[in-house]
Write a protein that holds these residues in place. Structure first.
Motif, short mmCIF file in Angstrom:
data_model
loop_
_atom_site.label_atom_id
_atom_site.label_comp_id
_atom_site.label_asym_id
_atom_site.label_seq_id
_atom_site.Cartn_x
_atom_site.Cartn_y
_atom_site.Cartn_z
N VAL A 75 46.80 39.05 3.78
CA VAL A 75 46.65 38.36 5.06
C VAL A 75 48.05 38.15 5.61
O VAL A 75 48.96 37.77 4.87
CB VAL A 75 45.95 36.99 4.86
CG1 VAL A 75 46.04 36.15 6.12
CG2 VAL A 75 44.50 37.19 4.45
N TYR A 118 40.27 34.19 5.92
CA TYR A 118 39.71 35.34 5.20
C TYR A 118 38.36 34.94 4.61
O TYR A 118 38.28 33.99 3.86
CB TYR A 118 40.61 35.87 4.07
CG TYR A 118 39.99 37.12 3.50
CD1 TYR A 118 40.21 38.35 4.09
CD2 TYR A 118 39.11 37.06 2.42
CE1 TYR A 118 39.58 39.50 3.64
CE2 TYR A 118 38.48 38.20 1.96
CZ TYR A 118 38.71 39.41 2.56
OH TYR A 118 38.08 40.53 2.11
N ARG A 161 32.68 38.73 6.05
CA ARG A 161 33.07 39.01 7.44
C ARG A 161 34.20 40.03 7.51
O ARG A 161 34.22 40.89 8.40
CB ARG A 161 33.53 37.70 8.11
CG ARG A 161 33.99 37.87 9.55
CD ARG A 161 34.69 36.62 10.08
NE ARG A 161 36.02 36.46 9.48
CZ ARG A 161 36.74 35.34 9.57
NH1 ARG A 161 36.27 34.28 10.21
NH2 ARG A 161 37.92 35.28 9.00
N ASP A 162 35.16 39.92 6.59
CA ASP A 162 36.42 40.63 6.75
C ASP A 162 36.58 41.89 5.90
O ASP A 162 37.54 42.63 6.08
CB ASP A 162 37.58 39.68 6.46
CG ASP A 162 37.66 38.59 7.51
OD1 ASP A 162 37.37 38.88 8.68
OD2 ASP A 162 38.01 37.46 7.16
N ARG A 222 36.41 44.47 8.52
CA ARG A 222 37.32 44.16 9.64
C ARG A 222 38.74 44.57 9.31
O ARG A 222 39.47 45.02 10.18
CB ARG A 222 37.34 42.65 9.89
CG ARG A 222 36.39 42.14 10.92
CD ARG A 222 36.66 40.66 11.20
NE ARG A 222 37.80 40.54 12.09
CZ ARG A 222 38.96 39.98 11.78
NH1 ARG A 222 39.16 39.46 10.59
NH2 ARG A 222 39.92 39.92 12.65
N CYS A 223 39.15 44.33 8.09
CA CYS A 223 40.56 44.46 7.73
C CYS A 223 40.89 45.80 7.10
O CYS A 223 41.87 45.91 6.37
CB CYS A 223 40.96 43.32 6.80
SG CYS A 223 40.77 41.70 7.54
N CYS A 229 44.77 41.91 6.85
CA CYS A 229 44.18 41.16 7.95
C CYS A 229 45.32 40.55 8.76
O CYS A 229 46.12 39.79 8.21
CB CYS A 229 43.30 40.02 7.42
SG CYS A 229 41.92 40.58 6.42
N TRP A 242 46.74 38.22 11.84
CA TRP A 242 46.45 37.08 12.72
C TRP A 242 47.72 36.73 13.49
O TRP A 242 48.82 36.78 12.94
CB TRP A 242 46.02 35.88 11.88
CG TRP A 242 44.72 36.09 11.19
CD1 TRP A 242 44.53 36.66 9.95
CD2 TRP A 242 43.42 35.73 11.65
NE1 TRP A 242 43.19 36.69 9.65
CE2 TRP A 242 42.49 36.12 10.68
CE3 TRP A 242 42.96 35.12 12.83
CZ2 TRP A 242 41.12 35.92 10.82
CZ3 TRP A 242 41.60 34.92 12.98
CH2 TRP A 242 40.69 35.32 11.98
N GLY A 296 42.59 36.94 15.67
CA GLY A 296 42.46 37.92 14.60
C GLY A 296 42.28 39.31 15.18
O GLY A 296 41.70 39.46 16.26
N VAL A 355 41.43 43.65 14.75
CA VAL A 355 40.99 44.87 14.09
C VAL A 355 41.85 45.96 14.71
O VAL A 355 41.70 46.26 15.90
CB VAL A 355 39.49 45.16 14.37
CG1 VAL A 355 39.11 46.51 13.80
CG2 VAL A 355 38.62 44.07 13.79
#
Length: 113
Positions: A9, A71, A75-76, A79-80, A90, A92, A101, A103
């Protein structure tokens, strides 16, 4: 991908003033960090087998404050996906209007203050 994937992250301060963050999971307290303007803070971890890995962060800024899920495995996970052999990242950004956030280059999550 999926379980036990290595994830990073990265939170970048896009504000003119400092941002103070405090991130935690059920098992880890990452402590309090002050991110100066233009700087980033990040950490790496492995997603657990059950896909319940969750890190949340408290943000304190001159423009607002809040606590958000930064995180969340289910969900992620997808996405990441930025996998160049180094695992997923990820991204941010902390801005005057909240936490954004991404993508790739697309901003898909916005936590407003």
């Amino acid at each position: 991908q999926g379980a036990l994937a290595r994830v990073r992250v990265q939170i970048t301060n896009q504000m003119a003033s400092n941002v103070t963050i405090h991130c935690k999971s059920k098992n880890d307290d990452l402590g309090i960090h002050v991110i100066s303007s233009g700087q980033s803070y990040g950490w790496g971890f492995k997603v657990n087998f059950w896909q319940t890995t969750l890190f949340f962060c408290g943000f304190t800024t001159e423009k607002g404050r809040g606590v958000y899920d930064i995180y969340k495995a289910l969900r992620d996970n997808f996405r990441c996906l930025n996998d160049f052999g180094t695992g997923d990242i990820c991204f941010w950004d902390v801005k005057d209007d909240g936490v954004h956030g991404y993508v790739g280059v697309e901003n898909d999550i916005w936590f407003k203050w």
